[in-house]
Design a protein around this motif. Structure first.
Motif, PDB file in Angstrom:
ATOM      1  N   ALA A  71      -2.214  10.986  -8.922  1.00 31.72           N
ATOM      2  CA  ALA A  71      -1.028  10.248  -8.491  1.00 31.72           C
ATOM      3  C   ALA A  71      -1.338   9.317  -7.323  1.00 31.72           C
ATOM      4  N   VAL A  72      -2.126   9.804  -6.380  1.00 36.45           N
ATOM      5  CA  VAL A  72      -2.444   8.982  -5.205  1.00 36.45           C
ATOM      6  C   VAL A  72      -3.391   7.849  -5.574  1.00 36.45           C
ATOM      7  N   GLU A  73      -4.397   8.138  -6.386  1.00 33.19           N
ATOM      8  CA  GLU A  73      -5.342   7.094  -6.769  1.00 33.19           C
ATOM      9  C   GLU A  73      -4.667   5.993  -7.576  1.00 33.19           C
ATOM     10  N   GLY A  74      -3.663   6.366  -8.360  1.00 37.52           N
ATOM     11  CA  GLY A  74      -2.959   5.366  -9.155  1.00 37.52           C
ATOM     12  C   GLY A  74      -2.109   4.429  -8.309  1.00 37.52           C
ATOM     13  N   ARG A  75      -1.742   4.863  -7.084  1.00 37.57           N
ATOM     14  CA  ARG A  75      -0.876   4.047  -6.233  1.00 37.57           C
ATOM     15  C   ARG A  75      -1.579   3.525  -4.981  1.00 37.57           C
ATOM     16  N   GLY A  76      -2.705   4.119  -4.636  1.00 40.09           N
ATOM     17  CA  GLY A  76      -3.375   3.758  -3.401  1.00 40.09           C
ATOM     18  C   GLY A  76      -2.965   4.667  -2.261  1.00 40.09           C
ATOM     19  N   SER A  77      -1.667   4.951  -2.155  1.00 38.51           N
ATOM     20  CA  SER A  77      -1.164   5.869  -1.139  1.00 38.51           C
ATOM     21  C   SER A  77       0.228   6.322  -1.552  1.00 38.51           C
ATOM     22  N   ALA A  78       0.660   7.441  -0.968  1.00 39.33           N
ATOM     23  CA  ALA A  78       1.988   7.963  -1.297  1.00 39.33           C
ATOM     24  C   ALA A  78       2.446   8.878  -0.176  1.00 39.33           C
ATOM     25  N   ARG A  79       3.754   8.998  -0.008  1.00 43.13           N
ATOM     26  CA  ARG A  79       4.309   9.917   0.974  1.00 43.13           C
ATOM     27  C   ARG A  79       4.174  11.350   0.469  1.00 43.13           C
ATOM     28  N   VAL A  80       3.872  12.241   1.415  1.00 43.92           N
ATOM     29  CA  VAL A  80       3.731  13.657   1.078  1.00 43.92           C
ATOM     30  C   VAL A  80       5.042  14.201   0.511  1.00 43.92           C
ATOM     31  N   SER A  81       6.159  13.807   1.121  1.00 43.30           N
ATOM     32  CA  SER A  81       7.453  14.305   0.653  1.00 43.30           C
ATOM     33  C   SER A  81       7.750  13.837  -0.770  1.00 43.30           C
ATOM     34  N   ASP A  82       7.336  12.594  -1.112  1.00 41.32           N
ATOM     35  CA  ASP A  82       7.545  12.092  -2.466  1.00 41.32           C
ATOM     36  C   ASP A  82       6.703  12.860  -3.476  1.00 41.32           C
ATOM     37  N   LEU A  83       5.458  13.157  -3.101  1.00 44.54           N
ATOM     38  CA  LEU A  83       4.593  13.919  -3.997  1.00 44.54           C
ATOM     39  C   LEU A  83       5.147  15.321  -4.235  1.00 44.54           C
ATOM     40  N   ALA A  84       5.672  15.933  -3.178  1.00 44.88           N
ATOM     41  CA  ALA A  84       6.239  17.273  -3.324  1.00 44.88           C
ATOM     42  C   ALA A  84       7.403  17.271  -4.304  1.00 44.88           C
ATOM     43  N   ALA A  85       8.266  16.262  -4.187  1.00 47.48           N
ATOM     44  CA  ALA A  85       9.404  16.178  -5.098  1.00 47.48           C
ATOM     45  C   ALA A  85       8.944  15.915  -6.528  1.00 47.48           C
ATOM     46  N   GLU A  86       7.957  15.069  -6.675  1.00 40.23           N
ATOM     47  CA  GLU A  86       7.469  14.714  -8.010  1.00 40.23           C
ATOM     48  C   GLU A  86       6.805  15.894  -8.712  1.00 40.23           C
ATOM     49  N   LEU A  87       6.037  16.681  -7.959  1.00 37.09           N
ATOM     50  CA  LEU A  87       5.322  17.811  -8.551  1.00 37.09           C
ATOM     51  C   LEU A  87       6.119  19.102  -8.482  1.00 37.09           C
ATOM     52  N   ARG A  88       7.335  19.008  -7.919  1.00 40.52           N
ATOM     53  CA  ARG A  88       8.249  20.137  -7.844  1.00 40.52           C
ATOM     54  C   ARG A  88       7.663  21.332  -7.105  1.00 40.52           C
ATOM     55  N   VAL A  89       7.118  21.049  -5.918  1.00 36.01           N
ATOM     56  CA  VAL A  89       6.643  22.096  -5.016  1.00 36.01           C
ATOM     57  C   VAL A  89       7.253  21.832  -3.648  1.00 36.01           C
ATOM     58  N   SER A  90       7.176  22.801  -2.757  1.00 37.08           N
ATOM     59  CA  SER A  90       7.709  22.613  -1.417  1.00 37.08           C
ATOM     60  C   SER A  90       6.836  21.649  -0.627  1.00 37.08           C
ATOM     61  N   VAL A  91       7.424  21.045   0.390  1.00 35.72           N
ATOM     62  CA  VAL A  91       6.665  20.145   1.247  1.00 35.72           C
ATOM     63  C   VAL A  91       5.552  20.906   1.954  1.00 35.72           C
ATOM     64  N   VAL A  92       5.826  22.154   2.322  1.00 30.31           N
ATOM     65  CA  VAL A  92       4.802  22.972   2.977  1.00 30.31           C
ATOM     66  C   VAL A  92       3.601  23.163   2.064  1.00 30.31           C
ATOM     67  N   THR A  93       3.851  23.482   0.789  1.00 23.90           N
ATOM     68  CA  THR A  93       2.761  23.655  -0.175  1.00 23.90           C
ATOM     69  C   THR A  93       1.999  22.351  -0.366  1.00 23.90           C
ATOM     70  N   MET A  94       2.737  21.247  -0.462  1.00 23.01           N
ATOM     71  CA  MET A  94       2.083  19.956  -0.659  1.00 23.01           C
ATOM     72  C   MET A  94       1.196  19.614   0.530  1.00 23.01           C
ATOM     73  N   ARG A  95       1.666  19.860   1.731  1.00 22.77           N
ATOM     74  CA  ARG A  95       0.845  19.561   2.903  1.00 22.77           C
ATOM     75  C   ARG A  95      -0.442  20.395   2.894  1.00 22.77           C
ATOM     76  N   ARG A  96      -0.305  21.664   2.508  1.00 22.16           N
ATOM     77  CA  ARG A  96      -1.482  22.520   2.443  1.00 22.16           C
ATOM     78  C   ARG A  96      -2.479  21.994   1.408  1.00 22.16           C
ATOM     79  N   ASP A  97      -1.947  21.564   0.250  1.00 23.85           N
ATOM     80  CA  ASP A  97      -2.824  20.996  -0.781  1.00 23.85           C
ATOM     81  C   ASP A  97      -3.515  19.741  -0.281  1.00 23.85           C
ATOM     82  N   VAL A  98      -2.752  18.876   0.357  1.00 25.77           N
ATOM     83  CA  VAL A  98      -3.308  17.614   0.846  1.00 25.77           C
ATOM     84  C   VAL A  98      -4.394  17.875   1.889  1.00 25.77           C
ATOM     85  N   GLU A  99      -4.165  18.847   2.772  1.00 25.35           N
ATOM     86  CA  GLU A  99      -5.173  19.173   3.777  1.00 25.35           C
ATOM     87  C   GLU A  99      -6.463  19.660   3.118  1.00 25.35           C
ATOM     88  N   GLU A 100      -6.340  20.479   2.080  1.00 23.36           N
ATOM     89  CA  GLU A 100      -7.528  20.969   1.369  1.00 23.36           C
ATOM     90  C   GLU A 100      -8.264  19.817   0.694  1.00 23.36           C
TER      91      GLU A 100
END
Length: 382
Positions: free
Chosen positions: A15-44
């Motif tokens: 998703a990020v490579e297709g757009r160049g960049s994206a907001r963490v909150s938008d990715l969380a909503a799109e993938l239907r996970v919590s923002v906390v989970t998304m941040r943890r994934d992004v950090e990894e």
């Protein structure tokens, strides 16, 4: 069925490579996970070099080679690698939870503001009402809204209220730092970072100041409806009980209604002027400033002169210097507690807590400001 982490990571990168960049909150909503989970994934993924993190935004590794005017951005709401270090107006947020009507902790908050702003972090202030357990729903709401970390000063009016919060605080998935709250050794919160004033040392300063002036009989009156108040009561009890020059001492509640961990004895609920007379005391240490100022007013109404008949030391030093008689006071380093807590949280957000990274428990020493409410006793006790 829960989606495997590896598959979710692949979807995030795609998703990020297709757009160049994206907001963490938008990715969380799109993938239907919590923002906390998304941040943890992004950090990894960032640690693995597959993505790059910004302020509330994640970038593809290819975006680092794009220039601001290359025309390859994604349009509204995204940023390229050239401006990654510019704070996003809706960028990373830190939630700060403090009790209402607590000027002491508001000063602590002021100390945190500059540090967080310099780190590109926005404060979302949540003020907890005076009810047990009020902090938890505020913290959960803040995390659901995307807060990356927490600065917390729970009211904890009773020990039971404190223990009731241990479970959810220990289970937090984001960095959190307690301000002016000291986790009990070996308890559920033992692994939580904290920054606190050394209130034992503050009590020591008050006692040594009065003893050096020649006072030998002292009344200690404190609140008993917060961790700070309970720490002070324990400290005064220990210090006065062991001091070779303190002949008589007593502890009482500083005013009706500020004790929550009773039952108390008749002496412990006695009016401070009455207790001073019974003990023959020439000095008092009073927590907090408001209670100290009101006690001085009652002493004056009862014909007791401050400092001629009774020396008074206040504990907090928020308002102590504003009385008709400016009060000598112990001042915990309120703003510094907030500043150090914010620095610790910002560091955790930047680097996380990897293997071998120790929990930090910081204690800062209070200071004593001598004003017009203390002096030698008129007739020093032998």
């Amino acid at each position: 069925m829960r989606e495997p982490v590896d598959l979710r990571h692949q979807r995030i990168v795609a998703a990020v490579e297709g757009r160049g960049s994206a907001r963490v909150s938008d990715l969380a909503a799109e993938l239907r996970v919590s923002v906390v989970t998304m941040r943890r994934d992004v950090e990894e993924l960032a640690r693995a070099g597959r993505l790059r993190r910004g302020h509330g935004v994640v970038h593809s590794t290819g975006a680092a080679q794009q220039s601001p005017g290359s025309g390859t951005g994604t349009g509204t709401g995204t940023r390229t690698g050239a401006d990654i270090d510019t704070p996003d107006p809706d960028g990373d947020t830190v939630a700060v939870v403090v009790p209402e009507r607590h000027s002491y902790l508001y000063e602590t908050l002021h100390g945190a503001r500059t540090v967080l702003a310099e780190a590109g972090l926005r404060i979302a202030l949540h003020i907890a009402p005076q009810t047990a357990g009020a902090e938890r729903p505020l913290a959960e709401r803040a995390l659901a809204a995307g807060a990356r970390g927490l600065l917390l000063a729970p009211r904890w009016r009773t020990r039971d209220a404190e223990e009731a919060d241990h479970g959810w605080l220990a289970a937090l998935e984001v960095p959190a730092v307690l301000m002016e709250r000291r986790p009990r050794a070996g308890g559920a919160l033992h692994s939580l970072d904290s920054v606190c004033s050394d209130h034992w040392y503050g009590a020591h300063l008050a006692v040594e100041h009065l003893v050096a002036l020649g006072h030998r009989r002292i009344v200690f009156a404190t609140r008993d409806d917060s961790p700070t108040a309970r720490s002070l009561r324990a400290a005064f009890t220990e210090i006065a009980g062991a001091h070779p020059l303190v002949e008589e001492w007593a502890w009482a509640l500083s005013s009706p209604g500020v004790g929550k961990d009773g039952p108390y004895t008749a002496r412990e609920t006695a009016d401070v002027p009455t207790l001073l007379r019974e003990l023959g005391a020439t000095a008092a240490v009073l927590h907090s400033d408001v209670d100290a100022l009101m006690t001085v007013q009652r002493l004056t109404e009862n014909g007791v002169r401050v400092p001629e008949d009774c020396s008074v030391v206040a504990y907090d030093d928020v308002l102590a210097g504003l009385g008709t008689i400016p009060l000598t006071a112990v001042a915990p380093p309120k703003a510094e507690v907030g500043r150090v807590a914010a620095e610790l949280l910002a560091q955790r957000l930047k680097s996380g807590r990897g293997p071998g990274s120790p929990v930090r428990r910081v204690e800062l020493l209070p200071s004593l400001t001598v004003r017009g409410s203390t002096r030698q006793p008129i007739a020093p006790q032998e």
